[in-house]
Design an enzyme around this catalytic site. Structure first.
Site, mmCIF file in Angstrom:
data_model
loop_
_atom_site.group_PDB
_atom_site.id
_atom_site.type_symbol
_atom_site.label_atom_id
_atom_site.label_comp_id
_atom_site.label_asym_id
_atom_site.label_seq_id
_atom_site.Cartn_x
_atom_site.Cartn_y
_atom_site.Cartn_z
ATOM 1 N N ASN A 196 -7.952 5.203 -10.445
ATOM 2 C CA ASN A 196 -7.319 3.904 -10.168
ATOM 3 C C ASN A 196 -6.246 3.485 -11.173
ATOM 4 O OD1 ASN A 196 -8.796 3.514 -7.851
ATOM 5 N ND2 ASN A 196 -10.497 2.516 -8.910
ATOM 6 N N ARG A 237 -16.007 3.533 -5.622
ATOM 7 C CA ARG A 237 -16.829 4.664 -6.079
ATOM 8 C C ARG A 237 -17.724 5.199 -4.962
ATOM 9 N NH1 ARG A 237 -21.610 2.340 -9.624
ATOM 10 N NH2 ARG A 237 -21.594 0.220 -8.821
ATOM 11 N N HIS A 239 -18.212 -6.667 -16.093
ATOM 12 C CA HIS A 239 -18.593 -6.354 -14.709
ATOM 13 C C HIS A 239 -19.103 -4.916 -14.654
ATOM 14 C CE1 HIS A 239 -18.691 -6.630 -10.394
ATOM 15 N NE2 HIS A 239 -17.873 -5.602 -10.257
ATOM 16 N N THR A 292 -9.492 -4.329 -9.147
ATOM 17 C CA THR A 292 -9.748 -2.887 -9.118
ATOM 18 C C THR A 292 -10.728 -2.485 -10.217
ATOM 19 O OG1 THR A 292 -7.474 -2.573 -8.391
ATOM 20 C CG2 THR A 292 -8.601 -0.635 -9.269
ATOM 21 N N ASN A 293 -11.695 -1.679 -9.861
ATOM 22 C CA ASN A 293 -12.668 -1.190 -10.845
ATOM 23 C C ASN A 293 -12.159 0.030 -11.592
ATOM 24 O OD1 ASN A 293 -15.140 -2.643 -11.104
ATOM 25 N ND2 ASN A 293 -15.508 -2.240 -8.930
ATOM 26 N N ARG A 309 -23.442 -13.477 -6.230
ATOM 27 C CA ARG A 309 -24.734 -12.788 -6.066
ATOM 28 C C ARG A 309 -25.844 -13.526 -6.815
ATOM 29 N NH1 ARG A 309 -21.845 -6.949 -7.065
ATOM 30 N NH2 ARG A 309 -21.526 -6.446 -4.861
ATOM 31 N N ASP A 347 0.888 -1.170 0.000
ATOM 32 C CA ASP A 347 0.000 0.000 0.000
ATOM 33 C C ASP A 347 0.923 1.217 0.000
ATOM 34 O OD1 ASP A 347 -3.193 0.464 1.426
ATOM 35 O OD2 ASP A 347 -1.916 2.114 0.781
ATOM 36 N N ARG A 378 -19.063 2.880 -12.434
ATOM 37 C CA ARG A 378 -17.731 2.264 -12.313
ATOM 38 C C ARG A 378 -16.736 2.946 -13.253
ATOM 39 N NH1 ARG A 378 -21.094 -2.129 -11.833
ATOM 40 N NH2 ARG A 378 -20.926 -3.391 -9.953
HETATM 41 N N1 NAI Z 1 -13.969 -6.876 -8.801
HETATM 42 C C1 NAI Z 1 -14.978 -6.762 -7.965
HETATM 43 O O1 NAI Z 1 -15.854 -7.624 -7.950
HETATM 44 C C2 NAI Z 1 -15.060 -5.632 -7.008
HETATM 45 C C3 NAI Z 1 -14.129 -4.639 -7.030
HETATM 46 N N2 NAI Z 1 -14.145 -3.629 -6.106
HETATM 47 C C4 NAI Z 1 -13.112 -2.597 -6.245
HETATM 48 O O2 NAI Z 1 -12.099 -2.817 -5.262
HETATM 49 C C5 NAI Z 1 -11.405 -1.574 -5.015
HETATM 50 C C6 NAI Z 1 -11.322 -1.311 -3.518
HETATM 51 O O3 NAI Z 1 -12.631 -1.109 -2.989
HETATM 52 P P1 NAI Z 1 -12.893 -1.140 -1.419
HETATM 53 O O4 NAI Z 1 -12.242 -2.357 -0.848
HETATM 54 O O5 NAI Z 1 -14.336 -0.913 -1.207
HETATM 55 O O6 NAI Z 1 -12.113 0.163 -0.970
HETATM 56 P P2 NAI Z 1 -11.398 0.495 0.430
HETATM 57 O O7 NAI Z 1 -11.331 1.991 0.494
HETATM 58 O O8 NAI Z 1 -12.025 -0.287 1.538
HETATM 59 O O9 NAI Z 1 -9.954 -0.076 0.233
HETATM 60 C C7 NAI Z 1 -9.057 0.502 -0.704
HETATM 61 C C8 NAI Z 1 -7.649 0.220 -0.223
HETATM 62 O O10 NAI Z 1 -6.735 0.728 -1.206
HETATM 63 C C9 NAI Z 1 -5.650 1.288 -0.522
HETATM 64 N N3 NAI Z 1 -4.984 2.273 -1.374
HETATM 65 C C10 NAI Z 1 -5.366 3.543 -1.617
HETATM 66 N N4 NAI Z 1 -4.475 4.141 -2.405
HETATM 67 C C11 NAI Z 1 -3.515 3.228 -2.667
HETATM 68 C C12 NAI Z 1 -2.337 3.259 -3.418
HETATM 69 N N5 NAI Z 1 -1.984 4.361 -4.100
HETATM 70 N N6 NAI Z 1 -1.576 2.160 -3.444
HETATM 71 C C13 NAI Z 1 -1.971 1.018 -2.815
HETATM 72 N N7 NAI Z 1 -3.086 0.936 -2.088
HETATM 73 C C14 NAI Z 1 -3.851 2.020 -2.026
HETATM 74 C C15 NAI Z 1 -6.286 1.961 0.702
HETATM 75 O O11 NAI Z 1 -5.307 2.170 1.710
HETATM 76 C C16 NAI Z 1 -7.340 0.936 1.110
HETATM 77 O O12 NAI Z 1 -6.805 -0.025 2.022
HETATM 78 C C17 NAI Z 1 -12.199 -0.510 -5.768
HETATM 79 O O13 NAI Z 1 -11.583 -0.279 -7.017
HETATM 80 C C18 NAI Z 1 -13.560 -1.183 -5.948
HETATM 81 O O14 NAI Z 1 -14.311 -0.622 -6.976
HETATM 82 C C19 NAI Z 1 -15.054 -3.616 -5.101
HETATM 83 C C20 NAI Z 1 -16.021 -4.591 -5.023
HETATM 84 C C21 NAI Z 1 -16.144 -5.648 -6.010
HETATM 85 O O1 OAA Z 2 -19.998 -1.549 -7.580
HETATM 86 C C1 OAA Z 2 -18.848 -1.260 -7.176
HETATM 87 O O2 OAA Z 2 -18.318 -0.140 -7.242
HETATM 88 C C2 OAA Z 2 -18.058 -2.366 -6.559
HETATM 89 C C3 OAA Z 2 -18.303 -3.563 -7.369
HETATM 90 O O3 OAA Z 2 -17.769 -3.718 -8.449
HETATM 91 C C4 OAA Z 2 -19.354 -4.486 -6.951
HETATM 92 O O4 OAA Z 2 -19.783 -4.463 -5.774
HETATM 93 O O5 OAA Z 2 -19.776 -5.268 -7.799
#
Ligand code: NAI
Ligand code: OAA
Length: 296
Positions: A72, A59, A155, A96-97, A131, A12, A65
């Site tokens: 990102n 987001r 997605h 990552t989205n 889901r 991180d 997204r």
């Molecule tokens: N593929 C999927 O199914 C899903 C993807 N996501 C994506 O996952 C990502 C994280 O979402 P959340 O966990 O809700 O966010 P969060 O805010 O809980 O976690 C994000 C993490 O990224 C870290 N971070 C921030 N800047 C950084 C950097 N420059 N370098 C490294 N780490 C850094 C933060 O310290 C934090 O721990 C988002 O892009 C979200 O859209 C979320 C849900 C589903």
């Molecule tokens: O919707 C978002 O931003 C996070 C995600 O991809 C999901 O929950 O499917």
């Protein structure tokens, strides 16, 4: 803790990751965990067989997204640079989205760095399977334990496509009206969580579960087995250059991306209407390379 992982290297930009790694080391039966912060991205990706990205900005209510590319992309580019310098043969899995754009973005960047292998770059879309499975079981009032519905496409709200005609066990059937209701419902669940969490994050637990499911299978592939796992990857079969679906994966990457199989009329409609959105998202990701690289 996933017992198949021997070593976990967390990165991180913030030093708090050192504490997170320390806390994970307290759990018995898991991998040896190390934390890397700030300038130490190269050390974090060195000698890893699988590099996984799950950063940075989830987001906020009102965002789509695709609005998250600018937030990102820069870190993903840095991960690609570190891969090129330290570990060009690793598998790269992206959670990552926006997945639909981030995978083409990373692919273009890796191509520019001369190390792109289309068989080793994956977008993680398992959450849509989880889901669909949960809410289909609820609608049918059956156990979700053994129920499985393949989900293909991408997605995003316009591109998630559950294939109810391939649901197993085969005795479970949804009618066309249920198929449409469930599809529209599942497509909105990510947005709904973002809204209900009021700007404090997204589906953190769901994505953790989904990443673990995907990586568990991918580790089997890395260790030599041929496995099937759903991912969004380079795919020539649908009129877009990337598409999600169950792919066959082995120790050197994707052996066979998801191929067309017979769809019913509703599924054909969903596939045809998703492709223009996927193409738009692929272009957004690839165009962002042109925005970012001249600035570096
Ligand atoms: N593929 C999927 O199914 C899903 C993807 N996501 C994506 O996952 C990502 C994280 O979402 P959340 O966990 O809700 O966010 P969060 O805010 O809980 O976690 C994000 C993490 O990224 C870290 N971070 C921030 N800047 C950084 C950097 N420059 N370098 C490294 N780490 C850094 C933060 O310290 C934090 O721990 C988002 O892009 C979200 O859209 C979320 C849900 C589903
Ligand atoms: O919707 C978002 O931003 C996070 C995600 O991809 C999901 O929950 O499917």
């Amino acid at each position: 803790m996933n017992q198949k992982i021997e070593r976990l290297q967390l990165y991180d930009t913030h030093e708090k990751i050192i504490g997170a790694a320390m806390a994970l080391n307290h759990l018995p039966g898991g991998p040896i965990v190390s934390g890397f912060a700030g300038e130490k991205l190269g050390a974090a990706v060195r000698s890893s067989e699988l590099i996984l990205t799950l950063h940075r900005v989830p987001r906020k209510p009102g965002n789509k997204r695709e609005d998250m590319i600018a937030a990102n992309a820069l870190l993903l580019q840095k991960v690609c640079r570190a891969m090129a310098d330290e570990n060009p043969n690793a598998f790269l899995a992206i959670a990552t989205n926006p997945i639909n754009s981030m995978v083409p973005f990373a692919s273009s960047i890796l191509y520019k760095y001369g190390i792109y292998n289309p068989f080793k770059v994956f977008g993680i879309t398992q959450i849509d399977i989880a889901r669909t499975r949960t809410y289909t079981a609820e609608a049918l009032q059956v156990s979700n334990q053994n129920l499985f519905v393949p989900v293909i496409g991408g997605h995003s709200a316009e591109t998630i496509i559950p294939l109810f005609s391939y649901m197993t066990p085969v005795e479970h059937v949804v009618n066309p009206c249920q198929a449409d209701t469930l599809t529209q419902f599942v497509r909105k669940l990510g947005t709904e969580i973002v809204f209900q969490k009021q700007g404090s994050g997204s589906a953190v637990v769901g994505v953790a579960h989904s990443i673990n499911e995907f990586c568990d299978t991918l580790i089997d592939a890395i260790n030599g087995k041929e496995v099937e796992a759903t991912c969004y990857s380079a795919n020539p079969y649908f009129g877009s250059r990337f598409f999600a679906g169950p792919a066959t994966i082995g120790p050197y990457g994707i052996v066979q991306p998801f191929r067309k199989f017979p769809f019913n009329d509703y599924e054909t409609f969903l596939v045809n209407s998703s492709v223009p959105f996927i193409n738009r998202d692929v272009n957004l990701g690839e165009d962002y390379v042109k925005v970012l690289l001249p600035k570096l």
